[in-house]
Design a protein around this motif. Structure first.
Motif, PDB file in Angstrom:
ATOM      1  N   PRO A 202     -56.683  25.557  -4.687  1.00 34.36           N
ATOM      2  CA  PRO A 202     -57.725  26.014  -5.609  1.00 34.36           C
ATOM      3  C   PRO A 202     -58.453  24.830  -6.247  1.00 34.36           C
ATOM      4  O   PRO A 202     -57.897  23.741  -6.337  1.00 34.36           O
ATOM      5  N   THR A 203     -59.708  25.079  -6.656  1.00 35.99           N
ATOM      6  CA  THR A 203     -60.474  24.041  -7.355  1.00 35.99           C
ATOM      7  C   THR A 203     -60.337  24.274  -8.855  1.00 35.99           C
ATOM      8  O   THR A 203     -60.486  25.402  -9.324  1.00 35.99           O
ATOM      9  N   ILE A 204     -60.032  23.192  -9.587  1.00 36.06           N
ATOM     10  CA  ILE A 204     -60.005  23.278 -11.049  1.00 36.06           C
ATOM     11  C   ILE A 204     -61.125  22.393 -11.571  1.00 36.06           C
ATOM     12  O   ILE A 204     -61.205  21.209 -11.232  1.00 36.06           O
ATOM     13  N   PHE A 205     -62.026  22.991 -12.358  1.00 33.27           N
ATOM     14  CA  PHE A 205     -63.134  22.227 -12.936  1.00 33.27           C
ATOM     15  C   PHE A 205     -62.649  21.628 -14.249  1.00 33.27           C
ATOM     16  O   PHE A 205     -62.334  22.347 -15.185  1.00 33.27           O
ATOM     17  N   GLY A 206     -62.583  20.286 -14.307  1.00 30.84           N
ATOM     18  CA  GLY A 206     -61.994  19.613 -15.467  1.00 30.84           C
ATOM     19  C   GLY A 206     -60.569  19.212 -15.130  1.00 30.84           C
ATOM     20  O   GLY A 206     -60.139  19.270 -13.969  1.00 30.84           O
ATOM     21  N   ASP A 207     -59.796  18.827 -16.182  1.00 29.44           N
ATOM     22  CA  ASP A 207     -58.435  18.315 -15.919  1.00 29.44           C
ATOM     23  C   ASP A 207     -57.366  19.409 -15.924  1.00 29.44           C
ATOM     24  O   ASP A 207     -56.179  19.129 -15.762  1.00 29.44           O
ATOM     25  N   GLY A 208     -57.785  20.656 -16.138  1.00 31.31           N
ATOM     26  CA  GLY A 208     -56.820  21.762 -16.116  1.00 31.31           C
ATOM     27  C   GLY A 208     -56.138  21.972 -17.451  1.00 31.31           C
ATOM     28  O   GLY A 208     -55.342  22.895 -17.614  1.00 31.31           O
ATOM     29  N   ASN A 209     -56.445  21.100 -18.439  1.00 32.47           N
ATOM     30  CA  ASN A 209     -55.838  21.298 -19.759  1.00 32.47           C
ATOM     31  C   ASN A 209     -56.666  22.228 -20.637  1.00 32.47           C
ATOM     32  O   ASN A 209     -56.274  22.527 -21.770  1.00 32.47           O
ATOM     33  N   GLN A 210     -57.816  22.667 -20.113  1.00 35.09           N
ATOM     34  CA  GLN A 210     -58.601  23.637 -20.880  1.00 35.09           C
ATOM     35  C   GLN A 210     -57.788  24.926 -21.015  1.00 35.09           C
ATOM     36  O   GLN A 210     -57.069  25.298 -20.089  1.00 35.09           O
ATOM     37  N   THR A 211     -57.895  25.569 -22.174  1.00 34.62           N
ATOM     38  CA  THR A 211     -57.077  26.765 -22.412  1.00 34.62           C
ATOM     39  C   THR A 211     -57.938  28.020 -22.475  1.00 34.62           C
ATOM     40  O   THR A 211     -59.106  27.976 -22.838  1.00 34.62           O
ATOM     41  N   ARG A 212     -57.281  29.129 -22.116  1.00 37.54           N
ATOM     42  CA  ARG A 212     -57.915  30.439 -22.194  1.00 37.54           C
ATOM     43  C   ARG A 212     -56.864  31.439 -22.672  1.00 37.54           C
ATOM     44  O   ARG A 212     -55.666  31.196 -22.550  1.00 37.54           O
ATOM     45  N   ASP A 213     -57.380  32.572 -23.160  1.00 31.58           N
ATOM     46  CA  ASP A 213     -56.500  33.639 -23.630  1.00 31.58           C
ATOM     47  C   ASP A 213     -56.497  34.711 -22.552  1.00 31.58           C
ATOM     48  O   ASP A 213     -57.259  35.672 -22.611  1.00 31.58           O
ATOM     49  N   PHE A 214     -55.669  34.519 -21.520  1.00 34.45           N
ATOM     50  CA  PHE A 214     -55.665  35.427 -20.364  1.00 34.45           C
ATOM     51  C   PHE A 214     -55.086  36.779 -20.775  1.00 34.45           C
ATOM     52  O   PHE A 214     -53.995  36.855 -21.333  1.00 34.45           O
ATOM     53  N   THR A 215     -55.826  37.851 -20.477  1.00 37.63           N
ATOM     54  CA  THR A 215     -55.493  39.178 -20.991  1.00 37.63           C
ATOM     55  C   THR A 215     -55.381  40.181 -19.847  1.00 37.63           C
ATOM     56  O   THR A 215     -56.356  40.379 -19.102  1.00 37.63           O
ATOM     57  N   TYR A 216     -54.234  40.796 -19.740  1.00 34.84           N
ATOM     58  CA  TYR A 216     -54.016  41.750 -18.644  1.00 34.84           C
ATOM     59  C   TYR A 216     -54.870  43.008 -18.861  1.00 34.84           C
ATOM     60  O   TYR A 216     -55.025  43.499 -19.986  1.00 34.84           O
ATOM     61  N   VAL A 217     -55.400  43.534 -17.763  1.00 36.13           N
ATOM     62  CA  VAL A 217     -56.423  44.582 -17.846  1.00 36.13           C
ATOM     63  C   VAL A 217     -55.933  45.866 -18.527  1.00 36.13           C
ATOM     64  O   VAL A 217     -56.718  46.562 -19.180  1.00 36.13           O
ATOM     65  N   THR A 218     -54.652  46.185 -18.411  1.00 33.53           N
ATOM     66  CA  THR A 218     -54.161  47.405 -19.063  1.00 33.53           C
ATOM     67  C   THR A 218     -54.271  47.287 -20.589  1.00 33.53           C
ATOM     68  O   THR A 218     -54.560  48.267 -21.280  1.00 33.53           O
ATOM     69  N   ASN A 219     -54.035  46.071 -21.111  1.00 31.26           N
ATOM     70  CA  ASN A 219     -54.200  45.856 -22.551  1.00 31.26           C
ATOM     71  C   ASN A 219     -55.645  46.150 -22.960  1.00 31.26           C
ATOM     72  O   ASN A 219     -55.916  46.772 -23.991  1.00 31.26           O
ATOM     73  N   VAL A 220     -56.578  45.690 -22.129  1.00 27.31           N
ATOM     74  CA  VAL A 220     -58.001  45.849 -22.432  1.00 27.31           C
ATOM     75  C   VAL A 220     -58.410  47.324 -22.346  1.00 27.31           C
ATOM     76  O   VAL A 220     -59.132  47.840 -23.208  1.00 27.31           O
ATOM     77  N   ALA A 221     -57.963  48.010 -21.311  1.00 23.22           N
ATOM     78  CA  ALA A 221     -58.328  49.426 -21.146  1.00 23.22           C
ATOM     79  C   ALA A 221     -57.788  50.252 -22.317  1.00 23.22           C
ATOM     80  O   ALA A 221     -58.496  51.111 -22.871  1.00 23.22           O
ATOM     81  N   THR A 222     -56.558  49.972 -22.730  1.00 22.30           N
ATOM     82  CA  THR A 222     -55.961  50.714 -23.850  1.00 22.30           C
ATOM     83  C   THR A 222     -56.761  50.477 -25.130  1.00 22.30           C
ATOM     84  O   THR A 222     -57.071  51.416 -25.877  1.00 22.30           O
ATOM     85  N   ALA A 223     -57.118  49.213 -25.381  1.00 17.59           N
ATOM     86  CA  ALA A 223     -57.882  48.885 -26.589  1.00 17.59           C
ATOM     87  C   ALA A 223     -59.254  49.549 -26.570  1.00 17.59           C
ATOM     88  O   ALA A 223     -59.766  50.006 -27.600  1.00 17.59           O
ATOM     89  N   THR A 224     -59.848  49.634 -25.384  1.00 23.30           N
ATOM     90  CA  THR A 224     -61.188  50.215 -25.254  1.00 23.30           C
ATOM     91  C   THR A 224     -61.155  51.707 -25.584  1.00 23.30           C
ATOM     92  O   THR A 224     -62.040  52.228 -26.284  1.00 23.30           O
ATOM     93  N   LEU A 225     -60.114  52.395 -25.140  1.00 20.21           N
ATOM     94  CA  LEU A 225     -59.973  53.812 -25.476  1.00 20.21           C
ATOM     95  C   LEU A 225     -59.722  53.987 -26.974  1.00 20.21           C
ATOM     96  O   LEU A 225     -60.267  54.900 -27.607  1.00 20.21           O
ATOM     97  N   SER A 226     -58.948  53.097 -27.561  1.00 21.26           N
ATOM     98  CA  SER A 226     -58.699  53.178 -29.011  1.00 21.26           C
ATOM     99  C   SER A 226     -59.998  52.970 -29.791  1.00 21.26           C
ATOM    100  O   SER A 226     -60.211  53.588 -30.830  1.00 21.26           O
TER     101      SER A 226
END
Ligand SMILES: NC(=O)c1ccc[n+]([C@@H]2O[C@H](COP(=O)([O-])OP(=O)(O)OC[C@H]3O[C@@H](n4cnc5c(N)ncnc54)[C@H](O)[C@@H]3O)[C@@H](O)[C@H]2O)c1
Length: 315
Positions: A202-226
């Motif tokens: 895989p290609t990583i743009f930058g040094d790979g130390n950049q952070t993200r808040d990875f969120t599983y889709v079921t969490n998102v779908a549940t929140a959207t219905l709420s």
């Protein structure tokens, strides 16, 4: 009769999970989608249970037709990519801003009870403040981020001026089954899993130390219905995430663990418009939506991998 939910972008990654969650609890679902980034395969398990309007939200008439008789509109249709918006800001604006305005106007005209809009963490831009709280001043640095902020503001203005109930959810880096692993604009988890399984770097743009808040889709779908149901959510902008920073290098390690072989990346220069660090404060979601991110990163990656190997194991 059960409520009718219109899911714009319902043939997409997140939209198909939202549609499925609505059907599972007995609601009626109509989808409007032009299949520009969505796929018919995403609807395969429930195609006969939804009303499908093939059309483009850039047309007010199509939007109007699609929301007729709806109780709720979950507005997810968009061009959801930072690099694509850098290449073609005009089309991103037409779909994400004008398209949202069409959906809001049509919802107002059709007497829809509430619109829930999918905004994005990209509205925070490169601000160094962490975690990202809804009270931070938005400062998007990509056309995509600008389009999401403009659309959010339209939602709030329609709420104020026309009494159309509206909620904007700022999703953070969503991943899970059905995220397109072939697209050049794919989310990083889908890409890493595919390349890892194929033994490609895989290609990583930058040094790979950049952070993200990875969120599983079921969490998102549940929140959207709420968000469609909560009386205190109206007129609010709410972060939806896990509330945990993970670096891209950590993500790669988690992917290696599930694919069961080493995955060696190629590091390139950072991309224009990309943000260095991002993770969310999710206390507003907790308070207003009773939100709990039930599926954490490692578990989400395992489920995504399992469903790619055997789609019947998707949840
Ligand atoms: N995936 C993420 O990490 C993430 C993060 C933040 C916000 N979001 C937002 O969530 C929403 C859904 O994203 P996704 O990841 O499921 O993307 P996706 O590309 O899988 O889904 C978008 C859907 O919208 C449809 N669409 C696009 N343009 C359209 C148009 N003009 N008319 C009708 N339909 C159209 C596409 O065909 C597709 O089915 C988007 O609004 C996106 O901006 C996603």
């Amino acid at each position: 009769m059960s409520d009718l939910y219109v899911v714009t972008g319902g043939a997409g990654f997140i939209g198909s999970h939202v549609a499925e969650a609505l059907l599972a609890r007995g609601d009626r679902v109509r989808i409007i989608d032009n299949f520009s980034t969505g796929r018919r395969g995403n609807l395969a398990t429930f195609r006969d249970d939804v009303d499908l309007v093939e059309g483009d939200i850039r047309s007010y008439e199509r939007a109007h037709k699609a929301v007729q008789g709806a109780d709720y509109v979950i507005h997810l249709a968009a061009l959801p990519s930072v690099p694509r918006s850098v290449q073609d800001p005009l089309t991103t604006n037409e779909v994400n801003v004008t398209g949202t305005l069409n959906i809001l106007s049509a919802s107002r005209d059709a007497g829809v009870r509430r619109v829930v809009f999918a905004s994005s963490s990209s509205v925070y831009g490169a601000s160094p403040d962490l975690p990202k709280r809804e009270s931070l001043r938005p400062a998007p640095i990509s056309p995509y981020g600008v389009s999401k902020l403009a659309a959010e503001q339209y939602c709030m203005a329609f709420n104020a001026v026309y009494d159309l109930e509206a909620v904007a959810l700022r999703y953070f880096n969503v991943f899970g089954p059905r995220q397109d692993p072939q697209s050049q604009y794919s989310g990083v988890v889908a890409l890493f899993l595919r390349l890892g399984a194929e033994g490609k770097p895989p290609t990583i743009f930058g040094d790979g130390n950049q952070t993200r808040d990875f969120t599983y889709v079921t969490n998102v779908a549940t929140a959207t219905l709420s968000a469609a149901a909560s009386s205190t959510a109206v007129g609010r902008v709410i972060n939806i995430a896990c509330g945990q920073p993970h670096s891209v290098n950590e993500l790669l390690a988690a992917v290696q663990a599930v694919v069961g072989k080493p995955v060696t990346p190629v590091y390139l220069a950072p991309r224009e418009g990309d943000i260095e660090h991002s993770y969310a404060d999710v206390s507003v979601a907790r308070e207003l939506l009773g939100y709990r991110p039930l599926v954490a990163l490692d578990e989400g990656i395992r489920r995504t991998f399992d469903s790619a190997v055997d789609p019947s194991r998707e949840d």
